[in-house]
Scaffold this motif. Structure first.
Motif, PDB file in Angstrom:
ATOM      1  N   ALA A 180       0.773  -1.324   0.070  1.00 35.69           N
ATOM      2  CA  ALA A 180      -0.121  -0.420   0.229  1.00 35.69           C
ATOM      3  C   ALA A 180       0.727   0.941  -0.147  1.00 35.69           C
ATOM      4  N   LEU A 181       1.562   0.777   0.633  1.00 37.27           N
ATOM      5  CA  LEU A 181       2.657   2.586   0.328  1.00 37.27           C
ATOM      6  C   LEU A 181       3.574   2.896  -0.886  1.00 37.27           C
ATOM      7  N   TRP A 182       3.431   1.944  -1.057  1.00 39.91           N
ATOM      8  CA  TRP A 182       3.801   2.328  -2.867  1.00 39.91           C
ATOM      9  C   TRP A 182       3.787   2.252  -3.376  1.00 39.91           C
ATOM     10  N   LEU A 183       1.904   2.014  -3.651  1.00 43.66           N
ATOM     11  CA  LEU A 183       0.988   2.610  -4.316  1.00 43.66           C
ATOM     12  C   LEU A 183       0.524   3.022  -4.525  1.00 43.66           C
ATOM     13  N   TRP A 184       0.790   3.930  -3.103  1.00 38.95           N
ATOM     14  CA  TRP A 184       0.215   5.424  -2.524  1.00 38.95           C
ATOM     15  C   TRP A 184       1.754   6.238  -2.690  1.00 38.95           C
ATOM     16  N   LEU A 185       3.161   6.057  -3.280  1.00 36.96           N
ATOM     17  CA  LEU A 185       4.012   6.623  -3.927  1.00 36.96           C
ATOM     18  C   LEU A 185       3.648   7.089  -5.424  1.00 36.96           C
ATOM     19  N   GLU A 186       3.540   5.949  -5.664  1.00 29.89           N
ATOM     20  CA  GLU A 186       3.017   6.352  -7.431  1.00 29.89           C
ATOM     21  C   GLU A 186       1.140   7.304  -6.932  1.00 29.89           C
ATOM     22  N   ARG A 187       0.315   7.671  -6.513  1.00 28.61           N
ATOM     23  CA  ARG A 187      -0.062   8.171  -6.929  1.00 28.61           C
ATOM     24  C   ARG A 187       0.086   9.451  -6.484  1.00 28.61           C
ATOM     25  N   VAL A 188       0.577   9.857  -5.690  1.00 32.11           N
ATOM     26  CA  VAL A 188       1.335  11.312  -5.496  1.00 32.11           C
ATOM     27  C   VAL A 188       2.501  11.563  -5.964  1.00 32.11           C
TER      28      VAL A 188
END
Length: 295
Positions: A42-50
């Motif tokens: 989830a952290l890595w996916l959040w980095l992609e989203r930001v």
């Protein structure tokens, strides 16, 4: 962008194929904690989203050993995000591999500064994406781990019943900071190399050469290195990590001063070191069959 809510579970899984593949690598191949690993994804996916592009895809292209280290760095980031009581953060960059992967300025200070946004974003991704896309893999990993844990417990119990009881009051011999260690180092051939190995990482843009690493530790701790393995890269690229096999397992405890991780400066360049933890590798789960998503 998340897939439409009306897609089937099979289609949802296919949409998140690379996320499922990376999660499988973490919890099945590398035996990492399934719940913690869901937070890592989830952290890595959040980095992609930001705005940090292709984080998951980049990680999937790396060797297992680097993926595991990146997951450890992600856990450190999650600790910063979830802990508002941290007294201070290091001025240096304690997530060198993640910064190298992103190829942009990224530090623990970034996650501390954006704690609220990160907490909300990661929680949303866990609830809306990870639980649905990764649930079957997580359940498989939990069941596998429980079976292995039970087998290991039975093995330890059986072994302990065969061991003599240690009499209280006898002196214990050990190594650590301040211990009286005799040099030169004695070759401990009976100790497996993995148990005598330290993993070191370097910052991208500040190349460290093999001779620099060898010279640094030899000058500081004597003739302690059995072998040194730098990451193999093309001539125009720098190594981001190395494995150092020491002659004695106790050398690692002394170098790290009893800590799990330590930072050194070699010729003005930061180097992070930690004890190498080999992971048991298992076959991955079978990939889901291809399904065309609705337009």
């Amino acid at each position: 962008m998340a897939p439409p809510s009306f897609v089937s579970q099979e289609e949802f899984n296919v949409f998140h194929t690379i996320d499922r593949k990376l999660y499988t690598l973490l919890v099945i191949n590398l035996w990492r904690d399934p719940v913690e690993s869901m937070q890592v994804i989830a952290l890595w996916l959040w980095l992609e989203r930001v705005g940090f592009k292709n984080v998951v895809q980049k990680i999937l292209s790396l060797p297992y050993i680097l993926t595991n280290e990146l997951a450890d760095e992600a856990v450190t980031c999650l600790d910063v995000i979830n802990n508002d009581q941290l007294a201070s953060l290091s001025e240096g960059n304690d997530i060198p591999l993640m910064q190298s992967l992103i190829d942009r300025d990224l530090s623990l200070q970034f996650f501390n500064k954006h704690r609220l946004i990160a907490t909300q974003g990661i929680a949303r991704i866990v609830n809306e994406v990870c639980i649905r896309a990764l649930r079957d893999i997580m359940q498989h990993a939990i069941e596998r781990n429980a079976t292995r844990s039970l087998a290991d417990s039975q093995k330890v119990m059986s072994h302990s019943l065969q061991q003599p009881t240690v009499q209280p009051g006898l002196p214990q011999v050990g190594f650590g900071p301040g211990a009286d260690v005799e040099l030169p180092w004695t070759q401990e051939s009976e100790v497996p190399p993995d148990d005598r190995t330290m993993f070191v990482t370097f910052s991208k843009g500040y190349p460290v050469h093999e001779w620099e690493v060898r010279e640094f530790f030899t000058r500081a701790y004597g003739d302690c290195i059995e072998s040194l393995h730098m990451q193999e890269v093309p001539p125009d690229e720098q190594s981001l990590f190395a494995r150092i096999v020491f002659r004695s397992e106790s050398a690692i405890e002394i170098i790290l001063s009893g800590m799990s991780k330590a930072k050194f400066t070699i010729n003005g360049k930061h180097v992070w070191a930690r004890k190498f933890v080999p992971k048991r590798l298992k076959p991955s789960l079978p990939a889901a069959p291809p399904v065309n998503l609705p337009v």
